[in-house]
Design a protein around this motif. Structure first.
Motif, PDB file in Angstrom:
ATOM      1  N   GLN A 100     -38.864 -15.125 -18.664  1.00 21.03           N
ATOM      2  CA  GLN A 100     -39.291 -14.962 -20.050  1.00 21.03           C
ATOM      3  C   GLN A 100     -40.372 -15.973 -20.419  1.00 21.03           C
ATOM      4  O   GLN A 100     -41.207 -15.705 -21.285  1.00 21.03           O
ATOM      5  CB  GLN A 100     -38.101 -15.146 -20.995  1.00 21.03           C
ATOM      6  N   LEU A 101     -40.355 -17.135 -19.770  1.00 16.16           N
ATOM      7  CA  LEU A 101     -41.295 -18.209 -20.103  1.00 16.16           C
ATOM      8  C   LEU A 101     -42.608 -18.097 -19.347  1.00 16.16           C
ATOM      9  O   LEU A 101     -43.664 -18.462 -19.874  1.00 16.16           O
ATOM     10  CB  LEU A 101     -40.648 -19.565 -19.819  1.00 16.16           C
ATOM     11  N   ILE A 102     -42.538 -17.590 -18.114  1.00 17.45           N
ATOM     12  CA  ILE A 102     -43.742 -17.488 -17.290  1.00 17.45           C
ATOM     13  C   ILE A 102     -44.709 -16.489 -17.929  1.00 17.45           C
ATOM     14  O   ILE A 102     -44.334 -15.376 -18.270  1.00 17.45           O
ATOM     15  CB  ILE A 102     -43.389 -17.097 -15.845  1.00 17.45           C
ATOM     16  N   GLY A 103     -45.934 -16.937 -18.114  1.00 18.50           N
ATOM     17  CA  GLY A 103     -46.963 -16.102 -18.737  1.00 18.50           C
ATOM     18  C   GLY A 103     -47.209 -16.423 -20.196  1.00 18.50           C
ATOM     19  O   GLY A 103     -48.193 -15.947 -20.777  1.00 18.50           O
ATOM     20  N   LEU A 104     -46.330 -17.227 -20.817  1.00 16.51           N
ATOM     21  CA  LEU A 104     -46.543 -17.577 -22.220  1.00 16.51           C
ATOM     22  C   LEU A 104     -47.734 -18.521 -22.366  1.00 16.51           C
ATOM     23  O   LEU A 104     -47.960 -19.395 -21.528  1.00 16.51           O
ATOM     24  CB  LEU A 104     -45.303 -18.250 -22.815  1.00 16.51           C
ATOM     25  N   THR A 105     -48.476 -18.357 -23.438  1.00 23.20           N
ATOM     26  CA  THR A 105     -49.570 -19.267 -23.779  1.00 23.20           C
ATOM     27  C   THR A 105     -48.962 -20.529 -24.381  1.00 23.20           C
ATOM     28  O   THR A 105     -48.067 -20.449 -25.226  1.00 23.20           O
ATOM     29  CB  THR A 105     -50.522 -18.609 -24.789  1.00 23.20           C
ATOM     30  N   VAL A 106     -49.466 -21.677 -23.950  1.00 26.52           N
ATOM     31  CA  VAL A 106     -48.984 -22.964 -24.456  1.00 26.52           C
ATOM     32  C   VAL A 106     -49.999 -23.503 -25.459  1.00 26.52           C
ATOM     33  O   VAL A 106     -51.184 -23.603 -25.156  1.00 26.52           O
ATOM     34  CB  VAL A 106     -48.782 -23.968 -23.296  1.00 26.52           C
ATOM     35  N   GLU A 107     -49.504 -23.812 -26.672  1.00 24.73           N
ATOM     36  CA  GLU A 107     -50.367 -24.327 -27.739  1.00 24.73           C
ATOM     37  C   GLU A 107     -49.768 -25.606 -28.312  1.00 24.73           C
ATOM     38  O   GLU A 107     -48.558 -25.804 -28.258  1.00 24.73           O
ATOM     39  CB  GLU A 107     -50.467 -23.312 -28.889  1.00 24.73           C
ATOM     40  N   THR A 108     -50.631 -26.431 -28.882  1.00 25.65           N
ATOM     41  CA  THR A 108     -50.150 -27.589 -29.637  1.00 25.65           C
ATOM     42  C   THR A 108     -49.767 -27.133 -31.027  1.00 25.65           C
ATOM     43  O   THR A 108     -50.070 -25.997 -31.428  1.00 25.65           O
ATOM     44  CB  THR A 108     -51.231 -28.687 -29.727  1.00 25.65           C
ATOM     45  N   VAL A 113     -55.107 -24.367 -27.741  1.00 26.17           N
ATOM     46  CA  VAL A 113     -54.545 -23.781 -26.526  1.00 26.17           C
ATOM     47  C   VAL A 113     -54.603 -24.802 -25.396  1.00 26.17           C
ATOM     48  O   VAL A 113     -55.653 -25.368 -25.097  1.00 26.17           O
ATOM     49  CB  VAL A 113     -55.295 -22.487 -26.125  1.00 26.17           C
ATOM     50  N   VAL A 114     -53.449 -25.037 -24.783  1.00 24.81           N
ATOM     51  CA  VAL A 114     -53.332 -25.985 -23.671  1.00 24.81           C
ATOM     52  C   VAL A 114     -53.463 -25.262 -22.345  1.00 24.81           C
ATOM     53  O   VAL A 114     -54.098 -25.745 -21.413  1.00 24.81           O
ATOM     54  CB  VAL A 114     -51.979 -26.732 -23.734  1.00 24.81           C
ATOM     55  N   GLY A 115     -52.849 -24.077 -22.237  1.00 32.61           N
ATOM     56  CA  GLY A 115     -52.872 -23.330 -20.986  1.00 32.61           C
ATOM     57  C   GLY A 115     -51.813 -22.248 -20.977  1.00 32.61           C
ATOM     58  O   GLY A 115     -51.436 -21.716 -22.028  1.00 32.61           O
ATOM     59  N   GLU A 116     -51.315 -21.945 -19.769  1.00 34.98           N
ATOM     60  CA  GLU A 116     -50.334 -20.873 -19.588  1.00 34.98           C
ATOM     61  C   GLU A 116     -49.225 -21.350 -18.669  1.00 34.98           C
ATOM     62  O   GLU A 116     -49.470 -22.010 -17.653  1.00 34.98           O
ATOM     63  CB  GLU A 116     -51.018 -19.657 -18.965  1.00 34.98           C
ATOM     64  N   VAL A 117     -47.985 -20.992 -18.992  1.00 33.28           N
ATOM     65  CA  VAL A 117     -46.839 -21.331 -18.149  1.00 33.28           C
ATOM     66  C   VAL A 117     -46.914 -20.474 -16.884  1.00 33.28           C
ATOM     67  O   VAL A 117     -46.969 -19.245 -16.959  1.00 33.28           O
ATOM     68  CB  VAL A 117     -45.495 -21.087 -18.875  1.00 33.28           C
ATOM     69  N   ARG A 156     -46.097 -16.960 -26.918  1.00 25.83           N
ATOM     70  CA  ARG A 156     -46.568 -18.333 -26.909  1.00 25.83           C
ATOM     71  C   ARG A 156     -45.403 -19.304 -27.077  1.00 25.83           C
ATOM     72  O   ARG A 156     -44.320 -18.931 -27.513  1.00 25.83           O
ATOM     73  CB  ARG A 156     -47.587 -18.563 -28.014  1.00 25.83           C
ATOM     74  N   LEU A 157     -45.676 -20.548 -26.740  1.00 31.29           N
ATOM     75  CA  LEU A 157     -44.764 -21.626 -27.083  1.00 31.29           C
ATOM     76  C   LEU A 157     -45.574 -22.806 -27.559  1.00 31.29           C
ATOM     77  O   LEU A 157     -46.736 -22.966 -27.207  1.00 31.29           O
ATOM     78  CB  LEU A 157     -43.817 -21.988 -25.930  1.00 31.29           C
ATOM     79  N   VAL A 158     -44.956 -23.599 -28.421  1.00 28.42           N
ATOM     80  CA  VAL A 158     -45.637 -24.738 -29.034  1.00 28.42           C
ATOM     81  C   VAL A 158     -45.099 -26.016 -28.415  1.00 28.42           C
ATOM     82  O   VAL A 158     -43.899 -26.174 -28.251  1.00 28.42           O
ATOM     83  CB  VAL A 158     -45.414 -24.751 -30.561  1.00 28.42           C
ATOM     84  N   VAL A 159     -46.025 -26.922 -28.051  1.00 28.97           N
ATOM     85  CA  VAL A 159     -45.630 -28.211 -27.498  1.00 28.97           C
ATOM     86  C   VAL A 159     -46.105 -29.331 -28.407  1.00 28.97           C
ATOM     87  O   VAL A 159     -47.146 -29.208 -29.074  1.00 28.97           O
ATOM     88  CB  VAL A 159     -46.192 -28.430 -26.074  1.00 28.97           C
ATOM     89  N   THR A 160     -45.339 -30.404 -28.450  1.00 27.96           N
ATOM     90  CA  THR A 160     -45.733 -31.623 -29.155  1.00 27.96           C
ATOM     91  C   THR A 160     -45.678 -32.755 -28.141  1.00 27.96           C
ATOM     92  O   THR A 160     -44.723 -33.529 -28.116  1.00 27.96           O
ATOM     93  CB  THR A 160     -44.819 -31.907 -30.352  1.00 27.96           C
ATOM     94  N   PRO A 161     -46.698 -32.826 -27.279  1.00 26.07           N
ATOM     95  CA  PRO A 161     -46.675 -33.799 -26.184  1.00 26.07           C
ATOM     96  C   PRO A 161     -46.923 -35.219 -26.673  1.00 26.07           C
ATOM     97  O   PRO A 161     -47.750 -35.431 -27.577  1.00 26.07           O
ATOM     98  CB  PRO A 161     -47.807 -33.340 -25.283  1.00 26.07           C
TER      99      PRO A 161
END
Length: 166
Positions: A100-108, A113-117, A156-161
C-alpha cells in the motif's frame, strides 16, 4: 501485485527441509501445511508445503517432491509469494501493508515533493526507502512523529523530517 511472505534459505538436514526467513506477520496462515505457494522466480514453483516446524526460532519447511539436501539447496534464495488481493485490509487506520505504501508520493507538510516510496525495509524499525530524483535514496523511519499522514486515496504521505534527514 505479488507480496513476499518468505525467502528460502539454506537446507536443514539431509531430508529436504529448508530454513525460511519469514516476511509475513501471519506465517501460520500464509505458510500452512498443504498450502500451495507461488515462487519468484516462478519456474521454481508452485511449492506445496508438506511440513512445517519451528527450530530455535527458525521456521523449517519441507515441500512436496523435495526429498534431499541437493534439491533443497537448489531452492536457496527463492522468494515465497502471494497475490496482494489475498491480504485483507487492516482494521487499524494506522497499520499499512508494504504494497500500500510503495508508489506513494512523499511530501513535506508545506507540500514540497520529496520523492516516491520504492520499498519498505524491516530492520528492527520500519524504514521507508524514498527515491529522490537525481539524489541518493532517503531512508525515513516509518513512525507517526516523522510520517504524520498517510493518504492512500490521494496517493501520498506527508513527512516532517528533522534537520539533516533529507
Amino acid at each position: 501485485m505479488q507480496l513476499v511472505v518468505g525467502r528460502i534459505g539454506r537446507p536443514h538436514g539431509v531430508r529436504g527441509e529448508v530454513t525460511v526467513e519469514v516476511r509475513t506477520d501471519d506465517p501460520e496462515l500464509r505458510l500452512a501445511v498443504g498450502a500451495s505457494v507461488e515462487t519468484d522466480p516462478a519456474d521454481r514453483g508452485p511449492l506445496v508445503i508438506e511440513s512445517r516446524r519451528w527450530h530455535k526460532s527458525m521456521l523449517l519447511l519441507a515441500f512436496a517432491g523435495v526429498t534431499d539436501r541437493g534439491a533443497a539447496d537448489e531452492l536457496r534464495g527463492t522468494m515465497l509469494v502471494i497475490d496482494s488481493a489475498q491480504v485483507a485490509p487492516s482494521d487499524d487506520p494506522d497499520e499499512f501493508h508494504d504494497h500500500q505504501l510503495i508508489g506513494l508520493t512523499v511530501e513535506t507538510g508545506s507540500g514540497e515533493v520529496v520523492g516516491e516510496v520504492t520499498d519498505v525495509l524491516h530492520h528492527g524499525q520500519d524504514l521507508l526507502v524514498v527515491r529522490r530524483g537525481g539524489q541518493d535514496d532517503a531512508l525515513i523511519p516509518f513512525v507517526k512523529p516523522l510520517v504524520p499522514e498517510v493518504d492512500l486515496e490521494g496517493g501520498r504521505l506527508v513527512v516532517t523530517p528533522p534537520e539533516g534527514l533529507l
